[in-house]
Design a protein around this motif. Structure first.
Motif, PDB file in Angstrom:
ATOM      1  N   MET A   1       1.008  -1.220  -0.040  1.00  0.00           N
ATOM      2  CA  MET A   1      -0.023  -0.216   0.025  1.00  0.00           C
ATOM      3  C   MET A   1       0.979   1.329  -0.111  1.00  0.00           C
ATOM      4  O   MET A   1       0.716   2.340  -0.683  1.00  0.00           O
ATOM      5  CB  MET A   1      -0.878  -0.039   1.251  1.00  0.00           C
ATOM      6  N   LEU A   2       1.898   1.149   0.661  1.00  0.00           N
ATOM      7  CA  LEU A   2       2.834   2.457   0.643  1.00  0.00           C
ATOM      8  C   LEU A   2       3.457   2.667  -0.513  1.00  0.00           C
ATOM      9  O   LEU A   2       3.751   3.775  -0.973  1.00  0.00           O
ATOM     10  CB  LEU A   2       3.800   2.177   1.894  1.00  0.00           C
ATOM     11  N   GLN A   3       3.659   1.479  -1.335  1.00  0.00           N
ATOM     12  CA  GLN A   3       4.330   1.629  -2.518  1.00  0.00           C
ATOM     13  C   GLN A   3       3.435   2.354  -3.613  1.00  0.00           C
ATOM     14  O   GLN A   3       3.984   2.859  -4.472  1.00  0.00           O
ATOM     15  CB  GLN A   3       5.015   0.248  -3.004  1.00  0.00           C
ATOM     16  N   GLU A   4       2.087   2.118  -3.400  1.00  0.00           N
ATOM     17  CA  GLU A   4       1.032   2.443  -4.507  1.00  0.00           C
ATOM     18  C   GLU A   4       0.911   3.851  -4.294  1.00  0.00           C
ATOM     19  O   GLU A   4       0.339   4.587  -5.044  1.00  0.00           O
ATOM     20  CB  GLU A   4      -0.103   1.690  -4.343  1.00  0.00           C
ATOM     21  N   SER A   5       1.095   4.538  -2.951  1.00  0.00           N
ATOM     22  CA  SER A   5       0.638   6.000  -2.644  1.00  0.00           C
ATOM     23  C   SER A   5       1.916   6.979  -2.953  1.00  0.00           C
ATOM     24  O   SER A   5       2.907   6.464  -3.246  1.00  0.00           O
ATOM     25  CB  SER A   5       0.364   6.083  -1.507  1.00  0.00           C
TER      26      SER A   5
END
Length: 75
Positions: free
Chosen positions: A71-75
């Protein structure tokens, strides 16, 4: 004398796993509630029970960490 293999012992004898007061969650359980259970009981995983009463999957601390990283990579 030879030592017995660990593979011959039961999980209970090796004190692995939980045998009393097993906590489960459902697919409707909020993630924050699952995290609270894992933290308060010092569990590494909790079984997720489907509507028909079968175990759908195991939600583990490691899986939650991986999901967070994604999720952090996508944001």
């Amino acid at each position: 004398p030879t030592k017995p293999s660990l593979f011959g012992f039961t999980l209970e004898r090796l004190a692995l796993g939980t045998y009393e007061k097993v906590v489960t969650c459902t697919t409707e359980t909020k993630l924050c509630d699952v995290l609270r259970i894992l933290n308060q009981r010092h569990y590494a995983a909790v079984p997720i029970i489907s509507h028909d009463g079968t175990i759908s999957y195991r939600l583990t601390v490691k899986l939650i960490f991986i999901l967070r990283q994604l999720m952090l990579q996508e944001s």
